[in-house]
Design an enzyme around this catalytic site. Structure first.
Site, PDB file in Angstrom:
ATOM      1  CG  HIS A 130      -2.022  -1.045   1.141  1.00 11.44           C
ATOM      2  ND1 HIS A 130      -2.539  -1.509  -0.038  1.00 11.44           N
ATOM      3  CD2 HIS A 130      -2.690  -1.721   2.134  1.00 11.44           C
ATOM      4  CE1 HIS A 130      -3.484  -2.412   0.225  1.00 11.44           C
ATOM      5  NE2 HIS A 130      -3.587  -2.572   1.518  1.00 11.44           N
ATOM      6  CG  HIS A 204      -7.780  -0.575   2.447  1.00 10.86           C
ATOM      7  ND1 HIS A 204      -8.321  -1.280   3.514  1.00 10.86           N
ATOM      8  CD2 HIS A 204      -6.772  -1.339   1.974  1.00 10.86           C
ATOM      9  CE1 HIS A 204      -7.638  -2.394   3.688  1.00 10.86           C
ATOM     10  NE2 HIS A 204      -6.696  -2.469   2.761  1.00 10.86           N
ATOM     11  CD  GLU A 341      -8.070  -3.733  -0.381  1.00  8.42           C
ATOM     12  OE1 GLU A 341      -6.941  -3.488  -0.803  1.00  8.42           O
ATOM     13  OE2 GLU A 341      -8.287  -4.561   0.523  1.00  8.42           O
TER      14      GLU A 341
HETATM   15  C1  GLA Z   1      -5.004  -5.293   2.355  1.00  9.83           C
HETATM   16  C2  GLA Z   1      -4.216  -6.548   2.327  1.00  9.83           C
HETATM   17  C3  GLA Z   1      -4.365  -7.281   3.607  1.00  9.83           C
HETATM   18  C4  GLA Z   1      -4.026  -6.400   4.768  1.00  9.83           C
HETATM   19  C5  GLA Z   1      -4.886  -5.165   4.715  1.00  9.83           C
HETATM   20  C6  GLA Z   1      -4.517  -4.169   5.781  1.00  9.83           C
HETATM   21  O1  GLA Z   1      -6.308  -5.491   2.123  1.00  9.83           O
HETATM   22  O2  GLA Z   1      -4.558  -7.372   1.233  1.00  9.83           O
HETATM   23  O3  GLA Z   1      -3.520  -8.410   3.614  1.00  9.83           O
HETATM   24  O4  GLA Z   1      -2.678  -6.049   4.728  1.00  9.83           O
HETATM   25  O5  GLA Z   1      -4.735  -4.521   3.487  1.00  9.83           O
HETATM   26  O6  GLA Z   1      -4.452  -4.742   7.044  1.00  9.83           O
END
Ligand code: GLA
Length: 377
Positions: A130, A204, A341
């Protein structure tokens, strides 16, 4: 076309908090939400006359709350979030945030572009997640109010310097949140760059359509229009295979309760600690908007349709939620929220067969996701 109506800003400051008895709330209200370092953080409230209310703050261009009616017409918040800025500053797992410069994982935090290898921060085991240590979710964006014929909107902008978090090129990113008259929230990402760079921008939000974040999301039903998904290794990096969902716990082509197969003896569910995978959306062509998913909560009757121009959907069942941080009256525990997402596939810069994520000068990245709310009996 969206028209700027900056003059609304001054007039609107939290007028909706005490509206005259029979007056509808203003379409956009703004208020201070605190300070992040030396920057003021604002929160914008978008209201549609009979429908939904969305609150967006400039820290992380974050969707803080989203109120929609249940089958009895009761308005409740359907995304995980806090009423104050402090928990976000203390660190949350991307609650409602605009994630970038590259949403999801890049293997070993490394990619090669035009013959040059770039090393990014490794903030998730060996991988970069991210956007790195301080991604777009931890930056203060600027914002302007817009009003489109369809409804109120706010457009946020963040300029990411060349070299920030290891990425090449100065990237100008925009996200526009807009409400329609049809109980829909539109989230549109755009970006331009001064040098070639990977780009993957995604919201997110963690949804819990029950309006009660003490309930898990395991009894929500979900349908995902994807014939294939991208299986992962032990660090959640796609292996490169596009695996058919048919005959697996990943087949959501018809609505299924999320909890019905999540504990199956399945290698991919073990690796993901539940669902934490990218589905390859069935699309008639690249960038063509299609219904990606429909999420239904039988308890409240709320249903959300997700339409997107993006090729992938990371469906994550809140497997890492552990009740921390806890805000005033808010404890978000294991599997009390789920993410949908809409994005490009994880690790695309290292996977030439995946849809391309490299943005070059002169090009404009653009992606739109529409969340439409309705109720079922
Ligand atoms: C995303 C990732 C997860 C986790 C979340 C945040 O969705 O795919 O594995 O890291 O972010 O906790």
């Amino acid at each position: 076309m969206l028209l700027a109506t900056a003059c609304l800003a001054a007039a609107a400051a939290f007028a909706y908090a005490a509206p005259a008895s029979d007056k509808a709330p203003p379409p956009v209200a703004t208020a201070s939400f605190g300070r992040a370092g030396d920057r003021n953080v604002e929160i914008y409230t978008l209201s549609s006359a009979h429908g939904i209310e969305a609150r967006i703050m400039t820290y992380g261009a974050t969707l803080v709350s989203l109120k929609t009616p249940d089958r009895a017409g009761r308005m409740q918040n359907v995304v995980l979030g806090f009423d104050t800025l402090e928990p976000y500053l203390a660190g949350v797992p991307y609650f409602g945030a605009s994630v970038g410069r590259f949403a999801n994982r890049i293997a070993n935090g490394r990619f090669t572009l035009d013959g040059k290898t770039y090393q990014l921060p490794r903030n998730d085991g060996p991988n970069s997640l991210h956007g790195g240590t301080r991604g777009f979710d931890k930056r203060v964006w600027s914002a302007e109010q817009l009003e489109s014929p369809g409804g109120p909107a706010v457009r946020l902008t963040y300029v990411s310097a060349a070299g920030e978090e290891g990425y090449p090129g100065e990237l100008t990113a925009h996200v526009t949140y807009g409400l329609g008259s049809d109980n829909a929230l539109t989230i549109e990402f755009e970006a331009t760059t001064t040098a070639a760079t990977p780009v993957n921008l995604a919201n997110h939000a963690y949804f819990n359509l029950s309006g009660d974040p003490r309930r898990t999301i395991l009894d929500h039903l979900i349908a995902i229009s994807a014939d294939r998904f991208t299986p992962v290794d032990a660090t959640l990096i796609p292996t490169g295979e596009l695996r058919p969902v048919a005959g697996t716990a990943f087949d959501f082509r018809r609505p299924q309760a999320i909890g019905s197969r999540i504990a199956d003896n399945d290698e991919q569910l073990r690796l993901g600690h539940g669902y934490d995978h990218n589905w390859v959306l069935n699309q008639p062509g690249p960038g063509v908007a299609t219904v990606a998913a429909v999420l239904t909560d039988p308890h409240s009757g709320r249903e959300m349709e997700v339409r997107t121009t993006q090729p992938g959907l990371q469906f994550y069942t809140g497997n890492f939620l552990d009740g921390k941080p806890a805000g005033a009256g808010s404890v978000f525990s294991y599997r009390t929220g789920l993410c949908l997402e809409t994005q490009h596939f994880p690790d695309s810069p290292n996977q030439p067969a995946f849809p391309a994520t490299i943005l070059r000068p002169g090009q404009r990245f653009s992606a739109t996701t529409v969340l439409t709310f309705r109720v079922v009996k």
